[in-house]
Design a protein around this motif. Structure first.
Motif, mmCIF file in Angstrom:
data_model
loop_
_atom_site.group_PDB
_atom_site.id
_atom_site.type_symbol
_atom_site.label_atom_id
_atom_site.label_comp_id
_atom_site.label_asym_id
_atom_site.label_seq_id
_atom_site.Cartn_x
_atom_site.Cartn_y
_atom_site.Cartn_z
ATOM 1 N N VAL A 6 5.941 -1.899 7.567
ATOM 2 C CA VAL A 6 5.944 -2.390 6.191
ATOM 3 C C VAL A 6 5.887 -1.192 5.265
ATOM 4 C CG1 VAL A 6 4.660 -3.677 4.457
ATOM 5 C CG2 VAL A 6 4.869 -4.589 6.772
ATOM 6 N N ALA A 7 6.844 -1.080 4.370
ATOM 7 C CA ALA A 7 6.864 0.010 3.401
ATOM 8 C C ALA A 7 6.531 -0.499 1.998
ATOM 9 C CB ALA A 7 8.216 0.703 3.401
ATOM 10 N N ASP A 8 6.918 -1.748 1.699
ATOM 11 C CA ASP A 8 6.652 -2.356 0.397
ATOM 12 C C ASP A 8 5.430 -3.258 0.533
ATOM 13 O OD1 ASP A 8 6.568 -3.680 -2.004
ATOM 14 O OD2 ASP A 8 8.662 -4.352 -1.961
ATOM 15 N N PHE A 9 4.305 -2.810 -0.009
ATOM 16 C CA PHE A 9 3.066 -3.550 0.184
ATOM 17 C C PHE A 9 2.895 -4.715 -0.785
ATOM 18 C CE2 PHE A 9 2.439 0.488 2.271
ATOM 19 C CZ PHE A 9 1.902 0.081 3.476
ATOM 20 N N LEU A 38 -5.420 -0.382 2.188
ATOM 21 C CA LEU A 38 -4.039 -0.531 1.729
ATOM 22 C C LEU A 38 -3.994 -0.551 0.202
ATOM 23 C CD1 LEU A 38 -2.878 -3.382 4.145
ATOM 24 C CD2 LEU A 38 -2.268 -0.951 4.307
ATOM 25 N N PRO A 39 -2.873 -0.174 -0.393
ATOM 26 C CA PRO A 39 -2.751 -0.302 -1.848
ATOM 27 C C PRO A 39 -2.730 -1.771 -2.252
ATOM 28 C CG PRO A 39 -0.649 0.316 -0.855
ATOM 29 C CD PRO A 39 -1.668 0.397 0.238
ATOM 30 N N GLY A 40 -3.294 -2.059 -3.405
ATOM 31 C CA GLY A 40 -3.354 -3.461 -3.833
ATOM 32 C C GLY A 40 -4.465 -4.183 -3.103
ATOM 33 N N PHE A 41 -4.139 -5.194 -2.320
ATOM 34 C CA PHE A 41 -5.123 -5.932 -1.538
ATOM 35 C C PHE A 41 -5.456 -5.147 -0.267
ATOM 36 C CE2 PHE A 41 -2.681 -9.212 -3.818
ATOM 37 C CZ PHE A 41 -3.710 -9.804 -4.525
ATOM 38 N N ASP A 42 -6.719 -5.237 0.161
ATOM 39 C CA ASP A 42 -7.071 -4.516 1.389
ATOM 40 C C ASP A 42 -6.724 -5.350 2.626
ATOM 41 O OD1 ASP A 42 -9.089 -6.387 1.828
ATOM 42 O OD2 ASP A 42 -10.729 -5.003 1.442
ATOM 43 N N GLY A 43 -6.866 -4.724 3.788
ATOM 44 C CA GLY A 43 -6.476 -5.371 5.034
ATOM 45 C C GLY A 43 -7.271 -6.622 5.341
#
Length: 226
Positions: free
Chosen positions: A31-34, A55-60
């Motif tokens: 996945v490149a686009d998070f 991860l950027p945005g929401f976390d795992g």
């Protein structure tokens, strides 16, 4: 060939894991686009997911909870958070294993093999699969491309019989026998009503013709008929 999806924001580590696993005959996607994590999961339909926590945005952990509500893929967490509380949190959210960074690639590969073996055993014990269809024995749900259809007890029994005889004619007598449980009288009309209900549910997913009537003989379940 098992399919692995890597959700990891470190491009160097992502590339290294991908190359290593490909050398072990895994099919690997990343996945490149998070902003499109869940869309990528749905599109790729992996056998196992490697999920980073930071991860950027929401976390795992957010993605893990969402994945567990929508899908049944095994998940191994990759995280630099090594404290016990984070590991417990990951397992409670439904992760199949938790690997702390830095890690040995050999250990990661061994854990992937172990999780896939467990997942395959669970699949054999708790479900029946044919093509893109999976019938879950414990919840009486029919999955098609990971979309779930709720089935009644009788509908579940009929689908189990159809899927175990996929591509072959199943007589009405065989289907009546599948419904019989020594407690409830099952007549020919009950069978007709339940088959009609199954066809209606399948039709909502554009699958009107996967159960075909063979007049005077019985029915054929053929997922190739759409």
């Amino acid at each position: 060939m098992d399919k692995i999806l890597i959700i990891e924001d470190d491009p160097k580590l992502r590339k290294y894991i991908k190359q290593y696993l490909q050398a072990y005959d895994f099919e690997v996607e990343t996945v490149a686009d998070f902003d499109q994590v869940l869309a990528k999961v749905e599109e790729y339909s992996p056998d196992l997911i490697l999920l980073d926590i930071n991860l950027p945005g929401f976390d795992g952990f957010y993605y893990l909870k969402v994945l567990r509500r929508k899908f049944h893929y095994p998940v191994i967490i990759l995280s630099a958070r090594s404290d016990e509380g984070e590991q417990i949190r990951g397992m409670e959210y439904g992760a199949d294993d938790y690997v702390t960074k830095p890690f040995s690639m050999g250990v990661l590969a061994a854990k992937i093999h172990a999780v896939l073996r467990r997942a395959n055993r669970r699949t054999e014990e708790t479900s029946r699969e044919f093509g893109e269809f999976k019938l879950l024995h414990d919840s009486m749900k029919l999955l098609y491309q990971n979309m779930a259809m709720e089935l009644s007890k009788n509908e579940y029994r009929l689908m189990n019989c159809f899927m175990s005889n996929a591509g072959r004619i199943v007589s009405r007598e065989q289907l009546l026998e599948a419904l019989w449980d020594n407690q409830t009288f099952v007549d020919d009309n009950t069978l007709t009503v339940n088959i009609t209900r199954i066809k209606k549910k399948l039709g909502e997913y554009g699958l009107q013709h996967v159960i075909m009537t063979k007049r005077g003989v019985g029915y054929v379940f053929d997922p190739q008929n759409r």
